[in-house]
Design an enzyme around this catalytic site. Structure first.
Site, PDB file in Angstrom:
ATOM      1  N   GLN A   1       0.854  -1.178   0.000  1.00 27.61           N
ATOM      2  CA  GLN A   1       0.000   0.000   0.000  1.00 27.61           C
ATOM      3  C   GLN A   1       0.896   1.236   0.000  1.00 27.61           C
ATOM      4  OE1 GLN A   1      -3.715  -0.482   0.102  1.00 27.61           O
ATOM      5  NE2 GLN A   1      -2.821  -2.372  -0.712  1.00 27.61           N
TER       6      GLN A   1
ATOM      7  N   ALA B   1     -11.419   2.137   5.139  1.00 27.80           N
ATOM      8  CA  ALA B   1     -10.501   1.356   4.312  1.00 27.80           C
ATOM      9  C   ALA B   1      -9.715   2.243   3.343  1.00 27.80           C
ATOM     10  CB  ALA B   1     -11.281   0.293   3.549  1.00 27.80           C
ATOM     11  N   HIS B   2      -8.833   1.625   2.600  1.00 25.27           N
ATOM     12  CA  HIS B   2      -7.941   2.394   1.730  1.00 25.27           C
ATOM     13  C   HIS B   2      -8.700   3.165   0.651  1.00 25.27           C
ATOM     14  CE1 HIS B   2      -7.035  -1.605  -0.636  1.00 25.27           C
ATOM     15  NE2 HIS B   2      -8.307  -1.438  -0.424  1.00 25.27           N
ATOM     16  N   ASN B   3      -8.215   4.389   0.423  1.00 28.12           N
ATOM     17  CA  ASN B   3      -8.721   5.244  -0.656  1.00 28.12           C
ATOM     18  C   ASN B   3     -10.140   5.754  -0.452  1.00 28.12           C
ATOM     19  OD1 ASN B   3      -6.701   3.112  -2.247  1.00 28.12           O
ATOM     20  ND2 ASN B   3      -6.429   5.279  -2.672  1.00 28.12           N
TER      21      ASN B   3
ATOM     22  N   SER C   1     -12.247   2.621  -1.371  1.00 25.56           N
ATOM     23  CA  SER C   1     -12.495   3.515  -2.513  1.00 25.56           C
ATOM     24  C   SER C   1     -13.875   4.152  -2.515  1.00 25.56           C
ATOM     25  CB  SER C   1     -12.276   2.784  -3.850  1.00 25.56           C
ATOM     26  OG  SER C   1     -10.953   2.326  -3.917  1.00 25.56           O
TER      27      SER C   1
END
Lengths: 353, 353, 353
Positions: free
Chosen positions: C200, C241-243, C261
């Site tokens: 990441q 979570a990521h993004n 996302s």
């Protein structure tokens, strides 16, 4: 790993008020399940479903009720409640060692804190002003205790616990790692589009004999305290919001969240991942099943649930579509009933001709 | 921030077994999405929905399958599985630096612990008695390792991780910050109205190549160990209760909770916020969709779901009322069917006249 | 515990733009609820349901709107929005003390970090390379700041917070204990049966005036950053979570999870324990009720819900069975409708004879 000199079965019997059937002098070094127990190991039989395992067990001894005494191949330790007796005996075999009183040189303890010489303060611990830590208490490595907090007699904080200022913990409390007690409740007032913080001026009060799981969070009150009463057991990753009150001997399983100002009664059980919204009153002796949403007060004890059951995904997708049309479906059924009533009334009219 | 000397595209191609279409000598300094990638950057195309982005991209190079090679404006790196190749190449650009072997002077390591000289122990770390930390392992700042634990070769604990005593971690395991491994399982026996603690005498065993997310909790077993097998990937804030077993290569997304003694098979996927109750057996290759409650064993692989879909709140309120009457509604439909059958039977009788 | 010299009511009135009805010279030492407030205490009346409490209150003074001014027994502080005025006044009585600039001798600060002399670095804190900590910032005991991170002016990290490398925090941000910012997003590609990690490579960016609750986790982006915009309020144990991107002034309650996302708009509210799946777009001004699953994008602002309501467990079990048959039930109702239509058509035919 923790070699245990062992206990004679007769000594264990005395401890739990049981009776030995077999060799009272046999020595028990550890506890094990029926399936894995062997020589030197004590097991227990508390659930009829495992009768075959009892019969097959080669345990040195087994805790059983009198009704199943005859099924035990080895020695039997006969008690009224084998599961309870087992629970009591686990405490003889625990890995937790006796505390080592004293303050580790790497700990940072405020000059204005009052730490009993019979308490243990682990490495890297930070203790704020006006904190009181009583005899027999133990603070695990790298835990942080905010000012004006109290840790009662024989209470134990594991490693990496955080207490904010003004958190008062009773006696024989166990707080697991990663738990955070006294963080700000989630309180904001709206000013046009912005949120204005409501500083959380209350504290947290934890009664005696409470257990608090790993990474559980208990927020400080807005004005009054958040309060967890004596004997409450909280599992891991539970969220307790500001001004919640949880009554004596209530047990709550992992990942449950309780919103602000809700009062949960005594001797309740809440299964895992349930959500309880704010400002509710939950009666003593209420039981909530797993992953339920409690969104109104409960005045009558009993078991409550919400949600739907698990299904194969494709079938579920069809049913979910129907759920969205459920009100409409019910109206259509009502219409059918009326139509049919009309028809049968007509029929009766015909008969009457 | 981490300036990278860069790799020639041909070198990257060799690494992932791909073929360059365009300039094999062009240099790649970093990875980026199709939309943001520019000169010196490599992107990937793995989802047909983003074809327009592929066509518009000004990336130095793009990982594609042969089928889309012609769509790439710049250089193409042609591979069988662009997403997999991308995953492999991310490892060349990671921000994690090589470990710096040695014990930080502020760490507190027991004299009775065995730490490889090729391991890194960060500042403020506390290591208990009889711990073994192998070569290439790295323990992040302020983490705490309980006695009798093992950290295998090349495993990495990030900052502020807590291991209780008797947690054994395999090789190449990555444990994220705030994770707590080995806290007590939630076990109590009832004695009249009070709860008697069942001391949790088991440990935790983590296989090789496991990843454990931030603030995830994995409880120690009651008697036997809790066991996470090789290659399991656990996201953040997952709760794994005592004596759970999770099979090889299973991946579980954030905030899922698994209750005690449940066994999850191999190569399962569980989407976020799902709840799995205790003492279940979940077959290999089972897939659970987001926020599902699994309350019985699954013997047949496949996808499973529970819950209802999202709706506008007012509509949902009406449907929820109907859900409470659903059993009654079904009975009413049955009655209608019987009434109608009766009517049409009468009709036939009439015909028969 | 924090003795306060007190404020004259007239001074408080000036601060919130209110008008005193009664004795402007009376002195307020603390804030309290209507039920508990007594001499020297100020309360507020913001909810008509508590009118009886207002009438019974013996508070020194009460914040009210003009409409209820006459109901106050003691002194009234008349304002347009009592709750907002109360929020503003809590800040005068907060337990958080002014920061004490300087680096605690037990902290481990990289030589290559840039710490303002007006910042406070607590005991046991670890600060990595190339970190910048601005004036008025405060880092709580045993927190860890990864390299290349930034803590803006007047931001406060409580004890035991973890920042991975490359986490940039704006001004006046408050991060509660146990929060983990910048852990790896959950990203893997499949290679035959094994998972290959996608490193990441992005970071985390937190805007000004954000609050992040205890044990909340915000993952770093895969390639781009995860981004929390100005004024966002996140409660405890939230998983981001990521993004993910969260828009300005959105407030999210405890234990909610947001998958990768997803973009959440501005001025949204999400109630506790909700789940939002990945790659969605949620419109500005969307409101999600407690424990809802959001599995598709929302383009139209408004309130949305999913799930079922709470019922007695036995009744619920029957309804859950019916839910599994819901699609079939709907088909049966359709059939009934058709049959009935047929009958009434026949009836008309008869009439037509």
């Amino acid at each position: 790993m923790h070699y245990n000199q062992g206990y004679r079965l007769s000594d264990l019997a005395a401890r739990v008020g049981g009776r030995v059937s077999g060799d009272p002098a046999c020595v028990i070094h550890s506890l094990a399940t029926l399936q894995t127990a062997g020589p030197g190991q004590l097991s227990f039989f508390a659930n009829g479903r495992y009768l075959k395992q009892l019969r097959d067990s080669v345990a040195e001894a087994v805790l059983v009720t009198q009704a199943f005494e005859a099924e035990v191949k080895g020695n039997a330790l006969v008690v009224a409640d084998p599961y309870l007796a087992f629970a009591e005996l686990t405490q003889l075999f625990d890995w937790r060692s006796a505390i080592r009183p004293g303050i580790h040189p790497s700990a940072q303890v405020s000059d204005r804190a009052e730490v009993s010489p019979e308490a243990e303060i682990g490495p890297g611990v930070v203790v704020g002003d006006n904190v009181r830590i009583d005899a027999g208490a133990s603070i695990g490595a790298n835990s942080v205790i905010g000012s004006d907090s109290v840790i009662g007699v024989d209470s134990r904080l594991e490693a990496n616990v955080t207490l904010y200022p003004n958190v008062r913990i009773g006696q024989r409390v166990l707080v697991h790692s990663g738990a955070v007690l006294g963080a700000d409740g989630f309180g904001f007032a709206k000013s046009s589009e912005r949120w204005v913080k409501i500083c959380q001026l209350g504290g947290v009060e934890i009664g005696d004999d409470v257990e608090i799981g790993a990474n559980t969070t208990i927020d400080r009150g807005a004005l009054n305290d958040t309060r967890i009463e004596r004997g409450v057991k909280l599992d891991n990753q539970i969220q307790v919001a500001h001004n919640v009150q949880i009554g004596e001997d209530t047990a709550i399983a992992g990942c449950t969240a309780i919103a602000g100002s809700t009062r949960i009664g005594r001797r309740c059980t809440v299964a895992g991942m349930s959500g309880i919204t704010g400002h509710l009153d939950i009666a003593d002796g209420t039981h909530i099943t797993a992953m339920s949403l409690v969104s109104r007060s409960i005045s009558r004890p009993g078991a409550y649930s919400s949600g739907t059951g698990l299904e194969p995904h494709q079938q579920w997708k069809r049913n979910v579509v129907r759920f969205r049309q459920l009100d409409e479906l019910a109206r259509r059924v009502r219409k059918l009933e009326q139509a049919l009533e009309h028809i049968s009334t007509e029929g009766q009219d015909d008969d009457g001709c």
